[in-house]
Design a protein around this motif. Structure first.
Motif, mmCIF file in Angstrom:
data_model
loop_
_atom_site.group_PDB
_atom_site.id
_atom_site.type_symbol
_atom_site.label_atom_id
_atom_site.label_comp_id
_atom_site.label_asym_id
_atom_site.label_seq_id
_atom_site.Cartn_x
_atom_site.Cartn_y
_atom_site.Cartn_z
ATOM 1 N N VAL A 198 24.548 -9.446 74.658
ATOM 2 C CA VAL A 198 23.605 -10.541 74.399
ATOM 3 C C VAL A 198 24.207 -11.500 73.376
ATOM 4 O O VAL A 198 25.114 -11.149 72.644
ATOM 5 N N LEU A 199 23.652 -12.695 73.330
ATOM 6 C CA LEU A 199 24.024 -13.628 72.272
ATOM 7 C C LEU A 199 23.647 -12.968 70.945
ATOM 8 O O LEU A 199 22.586 -12.355 70.821
ATOM 9 N N CYS A 200 24.485 -13.114 69.933
ATOM 10 C CA CYS A 200 24.229 -12.504 68.626
ATOM 11 C C CYS A 200 22.912 -13.024 68.035
ATOM 12 O O CYS A 200 22.456 -14.111 68.376
ATOM 13 N N ALA A 201 22.353 -12.246 67.114
ATOM 14 C CA ALA A 201 21.210 -12.741 66.344
ATOM 15 C C ALA A 201 21.703 -13.952 65.557
ATOM 16 O O ALA A 201 22.733 -13.889 64.910
ATOM 17 N N GLY A 202 20.975 -15.043 65.682
ATOM 18 C CA GLY A 202 21.370 -16.244 64.955
ATOM 19 C C GLY A 202 22.381 -17.106 65.681
ATOM 20 O O GLY A 202 22.818 -18.131 65.156
ATOM 21 N N CYS A 203 22.755 -16.721 66.902
ATOM 22 C CA CYS A 203 23.714 -17.546 67.648
ATOM 23 C C CYS A 203 23.119 -18.915 67.912
ATOM 24 O O CYS A 203 22.012 -19.030 68.440
ATOM 25 N N PRO A 204 23.834 -19.990 67.580
ATOM 26 C CA PRO A 204 23.292 -21.325 67.801
ATOM 27 C C PRO A 204 23.093 -21.659 69.288
ATOM 28 O O PRO A 204 22.286 -22.532 69.622
ATOM 29 N N HIS A 205 23.816 -20.958 70.170
ATOM 30 C CA HIS A 205 23.636 -21.230 71.607
ATOM 31 C C HIS A 205 22.205 -20.950 72.033
ATOM 32 O O HIS A 205 21.652 -21.614 72.907
ATOM 33 N N ARG A 206 21.595 -19.931 71.426
ATOM 34 C CA ARG A 206 20.219 -19.582 71.774
ATOM 35 C C ARG A 206 19.314 -20.791 71.499
ATOM 36 O O ARG A 206 18.475 -21.167 72.312
ATOM 37 N N ASP A 239 29.137 -26.969 70.723
ATOM 38 C CA ASP A 239 30.278 -26.983 69.815
ATOM 39 C C ASP A 239 30.035 -26.032 68.648
ATOM 40 O O ASP A 239 29.322 -26.360 67.707
ATOM 41 N N ASN A 240 30.641 -24.844 68.731
ATOM 42 C CA ASN A 240 30.441 -23.870 67.647
ATOM 43 C C ASN A 240 31.702 -23.678 66.821
ATOM 44 O O ASN A 240 31.871 -22.686 66.129
ATOM 45 N N SER A 241 32.624 -24.626 66.939
ATOM 46 C CA SER A 241 33.832 -24.661 66.103
ATOM 47 C C SER A 241 34.756 -23.466 66.261
ATOM 48 O O SER A 241 35.508 -23.138 65.353
ATOM 49 N N PRO A 284 27.985 -23.892 63.874
ATOM 50 C CA PRO A 284 29.056 -22.908 63.988
ATOM 51 C C PRO A 284 28.584 -21.544 64.479
ATOM 52 O O PRO A 284 27.454 -21.133 64.216
ATOM 53 N N CYS A 285 29.453 -20.863 65.196
ATOM 54 C CA CYS A 285 29.270 -19.457 65.556
ATOM 55 C C CYS A 285 29.013 -18.688 64.267
ATOM 56 O O CYS A 285 29.629 -18.961 63.240
ATOM 57 N N ILE A 286 28.112 -17.721 64.310
ATOM 58 C CA ILE A 286 27.764 -16.995 63.081
ATOM 59 C C ILE A 286 28.960 -16.251 62.495
ATOM 60 O O ILE A 286 28.939 -15.861 61.345
ATOM 61 N N HIS A 287 29.993 -16.069 63.317
ATOM 62 C CA HIS A 287 31.154 -15.340 62.800
ATOM 63 C C HIS A 287 32.117 -16.234 62.042
ATOM 64 O O HIS A 287 33.090 -15.762 61.469
ATOM 65 N N VAL A 288 31.895 -17.530 62.067
ATOM 66 C CA VAL A 288 32.755 -18.408 61.273
ATOM 67 C C VAL A 288 31.943 -19.139 60.196
ATOM 68 O O VAL A 288 32.416 -20.080 59.584
ATOM 69 N N THR A 330 36.587 -20.385 69.447
ATOM 70 C CA THR A 330 36.588 -19.776 70.779
ATOM 71 C C THR A 330 36.018 -18.385 70.543
ATOM 72 O O THR A 330 36.749 -17.459 70.232
ATOM 73 N N ALA A 331 34.699 -18.262 70.651
ATOM 74 C CA ALA A 331 34.025 -17.079 70.120
ATOM 75 C C ALA A 331 34.226 -15.835 70.975
ATOM 76 O O ALA A 331 34.548 -14.763 70.470
ATOM 77 N N MET A 332 34.053 -15.953 72.280
ATOM 78 C CA MET A 332 34.009 -14.777 73.139
ATOM 79 C C MET A 332 35.254 -13.921 73.023
ATOM 80 O O MET A 332 35.206 -12.708 73.027
ATOM 81 N N GLN A 359 31.360 -6.213 73.278
ATOM 82 C CA GLN A 359 31.309 -6.230 71.814
ATOM 83 C C GLN A 359 30.123 -7.036 71.299
ATOM 84 O O GLN A 359 29.752 -6.935 70.146
ATOM 85 N N ARG A 360 29.534 -7.858 72.159
ATOM 86 C CA ARG A 360 28.337 -8.590 71.761
ATOM 87 C C ARG A 360 27.104 -7.739 72.038
ATOM 88 O O ARG A 360 26.361 -7.995 72.967
ATOM 89 N N GLY A 361 26.943 -6.668 71.277
ATOM 90 C CA GLY A 361 25.722 -5.873 71.383
ATOM 91 C C GLY A 361 25.625 -4.945 72.573
ATOM 92 O O GLY A 361 24.577 -4.344 72.796
ATOM 93 N N GLY A 405 32.255 -18.419 78.590
ATOM 94 C CA GLY A 405 32.279 -18.244 77.141
ATOM 95 C C GLY A 405 31.095 -17.390 76.749
ATOM 96 O O GLY A 405 30.376 -16.878 77.613
ATOM 97 N N CYS A 406 30.866 -17.248 75.447
ATOM 98 C CA CYS A 406 29.696 -16.485 75.002
ATOM 99 C C CYS A 406 28.430 -17.012 75.653
ATOM 100 O O CYS A 406 27.514 -16.267 75.964
ATOM 101 N N TYR A 407 28.376 -18.313 75.834
ATOM 102 C CA TYR A 407 27.148 -18.941 76.312
ATOM 103 C C TYR A 407 26.817 -18.590 77.764
ATOM 104 O O TYR A 407 25.727 -18.911 78.234
HETATM 105 S S1 SF4 Z 1 30.072 -14.652 68.794
HETATM 106 FE FE1 SF4 Z 1 29.273 -16.608 68.068
HETATM 107 S S2 SF4 Z 1 29.088 -17.848 69.895
HETATM 108 FE FE2 SF4 Z 1 29.304 -15.722 70.566
HETATM 109 S S3 SF4 Z 1 27.204 -14.957 70.838
HETATM 110 FE FE3 SF4 Z 1 27.822 -14.450 68.760
HETATM 111 S S4 SF4 Z 1 27.150 -16.200 67.508
HETATM 112 FE FE4 SF4 Z 1 27.103 -16.831 69.614
#
Ligand code: SF4
Ligand code: SF4
Lengths: 198, 670
Positions: free
Chosen positions: B423-431, B524-526, B599-603, B528-530, A45-47, B453-455
């Motif tokens: 891939v990590l989302c556009a704007g993901c702080p992990h990047r 810490d993206n506040s 924060p994760c871009i989704h929150v 559980t994103a994945m 789901q992540r792209g 996790g996403c990372y």
């Molecule tokens: S869902 Fe959130 S933590 Fe996961 S890759 Fe996308 S922005 Fe990053």
């Protein structure tokens, strides 16, 4: 005489494929038919590439997943993903695809450029009935990027490929979508249908 | 017509016939058709003929289109569950939120810090008589295996169903382990549903069995059941009855003496349960002839499709479907094996049924050959499908299958669709976090330990920042082992907030205690994103909606004795890089920690938009260093996709020619 419609919905994670399959399921249930679907949920789901299998029938359905050649309709949210899922489509089936490609992540200056046009050409030659939808203009017309799914569904329904009428999908939308988004989605449904017949 | 194609009426009819012949229940109307057609020898009612086995309401209230995980959740509510605990993990994650969403009011629902904790909380509630449900993915059961093994001995009072979702493929997991095998190891009964509607009905059976024998039971769906959707008849979901409460008794305290007695009791009851399972409504033998097919779960659906596709050419055969692989329904299986020459076992993950049939054949001196994974007739790893099962069956039955005609061949040669790894989302702080560490360590010898996790997606190029990944929490501990052997390198451990709480903390204590100077980087993206944005102890929210006290990671780390603890925003690139260097310096004093907070871009909500000034654009650095999915190259120039860009500003900070410019959003985004 039994009826059965098998639909593959292919896209990129985040494009809203799941709502499309839910709406078909809703329409099927309203029509008193059986339905089984399967979604890609998780890391993809992540792209990544995501594929929904949707099976509608008036007889019991065993497997939620199809084998190659079993689908009657392929709805592509992106031309490359439609090509990737072509193996599911039976000869003589229908492809409805969005025209705009989603570029894969560029990781080096040398990454091969990805051409949506090349994908559309392959779709054109595949022996299926093909409808290419300008999803971007429909989204612009409606004023939301989120209606691509319903527009594509409208296109396929407008072609009579799904076994449900636009009216049946209107009802399904009213039943499944939050009230303030209903109008917008119904407009997208008809815009999709119009563009497929154009 | 090729054999897979099912749009024609002949094949349709064949499917229906196959389904009826073998009396499987695939969303058929009315009650379960898998009735064994005789009453149980020990007088236990499996609720034959009713769709809902809940004692508190056996009528269908509504038909809902449900995902398998939702069906499990509603089945548990209908069965009167009182306490639900779990830890998110694909493909199990949607069960617990569904219970929270449809909570009739008296169900306690919690995301626990990890699976071991979840199981123990549920055990306490079950001791006090509540029906409890625990949810996790297959590798989560490894974490929960300590309490699981002992709880099998101690037992429960209120029914306890542990849902462990397996992931053949694997699609989103690090192993292809089989929870049915865990059932064998822990000596616990296992249920293996084949569809969402069956899962709904089976949950009630699992609770009833659990209470009858005072044992936890395992409930093992696989991805295609969890994430498959079908109309399900849902019963009454009103509030469960209040449990009696905890009654003190020596049996709740495990001691070697007690363990010995429990072990004996377990060994005595397993054959009884196996006997009961031989009459269970979702186990079935059907057909006749001298060849047999044995199957389970979602594979039984593939077998039904394959038989229908092979059509009239299929010789007379017997079919065994095993819905309760442990303890194995021996009497039923013997009935199936008797008089057979050959059996093909079609199952996913471990050859559980295959081994049991082989054992039975040996034990009873039956002249039957058992084929399957062990003999190379069914693939040993990966997921089954209608096509692979049709091939396996055709090979077994000596039939020819023409390869399916489809549209891929006629599309001809040409450009292939692009590879699309997640891939990590556009704007993901992990990047940004990975990039800060990467840039800061450009000239240093360093190893980057990753976690789950996403990372984990930080391993992809161009970031390439995950050198190891083993299991939840292992970034912290593997880094310590690496440091011991290779002290001249800087050893980083990247761990997400939820994973930190899950199993990261003991590893940090270990590093502090044993004076192993690793650099801990908490991402810490506040959330559980994945697995779909679940709350955790650091977020200040619970599944009961209450605002809980937020557990502050920096305070935890200081409390554990980490001397250098710094928090910073990874999206401020220069400041983040400087913070990395300070953390590395600080390892002279022991473990140091850097908490990247964003924060994760989704929150969170998105920021301004960015565009590339083509005249100034020269180096392509944003592509070679960032890998942001919003940035692509069109005709030799960089372009930012307006729809994808989240406005994190990282590319603008990285660009040495200031070619990436910020523009204020003109209108609200869709
Ligand atoms: S869902 Fe959130 S933590 Fe996961 S890759 Fe996308 S922005 Fe990053
Ligand atoms: S600002 Fe740049 S790095 Fe951030 S999301 Fe937009 S394009 Fe990607």
């Amino acid at each position: 005489m039994s009826m059965q419609t098998n639909i593959i919905i292919a896209g990129v994670g985040g494009q809203g494929t799941v709502l499309a399959s839910k709406l078909v399921a809703r329409a099927a249930m309203d029509a008193g038919l059986r339905v089984r679907t399967s979604e890609t949920i998780g890391m993809a789901q992540r792209g990544g590439s995501v594929v929904s299998h949707v099976r509608v029938s008036d007889a019991p359905i065993a497997s939620p997943l199809m084998a190659p050649g079993m689908a009657d309709v392929l709805i592509g949210f992106e031309p490359g993903e439609a090509v990737r899922s072509l193996a599911f489509l039976r000869p003589g089936g229908t492809v409805v695809t969005n025209a705009q490609p989603v570029a894969p992540v560029a990781i080096s200056p040398a990454s091969a450029a990805y051409s949506g046009q090349a994908m559309l050409e392959r779709l054109d030659g595949c022996g299926a009935r093909l409808a290419v939808i300008d999803g971007a203009s429909i989204c612009a017309e409606i004023g939301s990027l989120k209606v691509l799914n319903v527009a594509l569904l409208g296109a396929a329904a407008g072609l009579g490929a799904l076994g449900f009428s636009l009216d049946q999908f209107e009802t399904a939308i009213r039943e499944s979508v939050r009230e303030r988004f209903v109008d917008m989605n119904i407009r997208a449904l008809h815009a999709g249908a119009r563009s497929a017949s154009a | 017509m090729h054999p897979w194609h099912s749009a024609g009426s002949r094949v349709d009819k064949a499917i229906v016939e196959a389904l009826h012949r073998h009396a499987f229940r695939y969303g058929d109307d009315g009650g379960p058709v898998v009735a064994r057609g005789r009453s149980s020898t020990i007088g236990v009612s499996w609720g034959l003929g009713s769709t809902v086995s809940s004692p508190w309401g056996a009528c269908c209230v509504a038909t809902e289109f449900l995902m398998g995980n939702e069906a499990i959740a509603l089945g548990a509510i209908a069965a009167g569950v009182g306490v639900v605990t779990g830890y998110p993990g694909t493909p199990s994650s949607e069960i617990l939120p569904t219970v929270a969403q449809r909570n009739p009011g008296r169900v306690h629902v919690e995301w626990s810090t990890n699976e071991k904790v979840a199981l123990e909380v549920a055990a306490g509630a079950a001791y006090a008589g509540a029906r409890t449900l625990v949810t996790m993915k297959q590798v989560g059961l490894n974490v929960a295996s300590d309490p699981l093994m002992s709880l099998a001995y101690v037992g429960v009072k209120g029914g306890m169903v542990i849902v462990v979702a397996d992931d053949p493929g694997p699609i989103s997991s690090q192993t292809e382990q089989d929870t049915r095998t865990f059932g064998l190891f822990s000596k616990l009964p296992v249920f293996d549903p084949a569809s969402p509607e069956e899962a709904y009905a089976m949950i009630g059976d699992a609770f009833a069995l659990s209470e009858r024998y005072g044992t936890p039971v395992l409930f093992r769906p696989t991805t295609r059941v969890c994430h498959g959707n079908a109309p399900v008849e849902v019963g009454d979901l009103s509030a469960p009855p209040a449990p009696d409460g905890f009654v003190k008794d020596p049996k709740w305290v495990i001691f070697p003496r007690l363990a010995y007695q429990s072990h004996l009791r377990i060994e005595q009851r397993l054959p009884q349960i196996a006997e009961e399972f031989s009459d269970y409504r979702f186990n079935a033998v059907s057909g006749s002839g001298r060849i047999g097919i044995a199957t389970q779960g979602i594979s039984s659906a593939y077998v039904a499709e394959a038989l229908a596709a092979l059509g009239d050419a299929v010789p007379e055969h017997r079919l065994l479907r095993v819905a309760t692989p442990h303890p194995f329904p021996r009497r039923l299986a013997l009935e199936f094996l008797e008089g057979l020459d050959q059996v093909l076992v079609v199952e996913e993950l471990d050859p559980v049924i295959e081994r049991e049939l082989l054992r039975l054949a040996g034990e009873c001196h039956l002249p039957v050959t058992v084929l399957g994974k062990g003999t190379g007739h069914v693939q040993q790893a990966g997921e089954n499908g209608v096509d692979s099962v049709t091939r396996a069956l055709a090979g077994f039955l000596g039939l020819e299958v023409a390869p399916a005609a489809d549209c891929s061949a006629s599309a001809g040669e040409g450009a292939e669709p692009p590879v699309r790894p997640p891939v990590l989302c556009a704007g993901c702080p992990h990047r940004a976090s990975f990039l800060a560490v990467k840039e800061a360590m450009r000239k240093r010898k360093a190893v980057f330990g990753g976690d789950i996790g996403c990372y984990t997606l930080g391993n992809a190029k161009p970031l390439d920042m995950v050198d190891t990944c083993l299991c939840m929490g292992a970034s912290v501990t593997v880094a310590q082992g690496l440091h011991v052997v290779e002290p001249d390198a800087v050893h980083f451990a990247f761990i997400g907030d939820s994973t930190f709480f899950h199993t990261g903390i003991p590893g940090v204590i270990n590093a502090v205690y044993n004076q192993t100077p690793i650099v801990l980087v908490v991402l810490d993206n506040s959330t559980t994103a994945m697995t779909g944005l679940q709350p955790h102890p650091g977020t200040g929210e619970t599944m009961m909606g209450a605002v809980a006290q937020q557990i502050d990671i920096a305070t935890v780390l200081r409390g554990l004795g980490v001397k250098h603890v710094e928090s910073c925003d990874p999206l401020n690139h220069d400041a983040a890089k400087a913070a990395v260097l300070r953390a590395v310096e600080a390892t002279a004093e022991g473990v140091s920690a850097l908490i990247f907070e964003a924060p994760c871009i989704h929150v969170a909500s998105s920021g301004p938009r960015y565009v590339v000034n083509e005249d100034a654009c020269k180096c392509q650095l944003c592509i070679t260093r960032l890998g942001c999915p919003a940035i692509s190259r069109v005709d030799g120039k960089m372009r930012i996709d307006d729809d994808l860009c989240y406005g994190c500003d990282l590319c603008a900070q990285m660009c040495p020619f200031d070619a990436i410019e910020r523009v204020e959003p003109t209108e609200g985004r869709a």
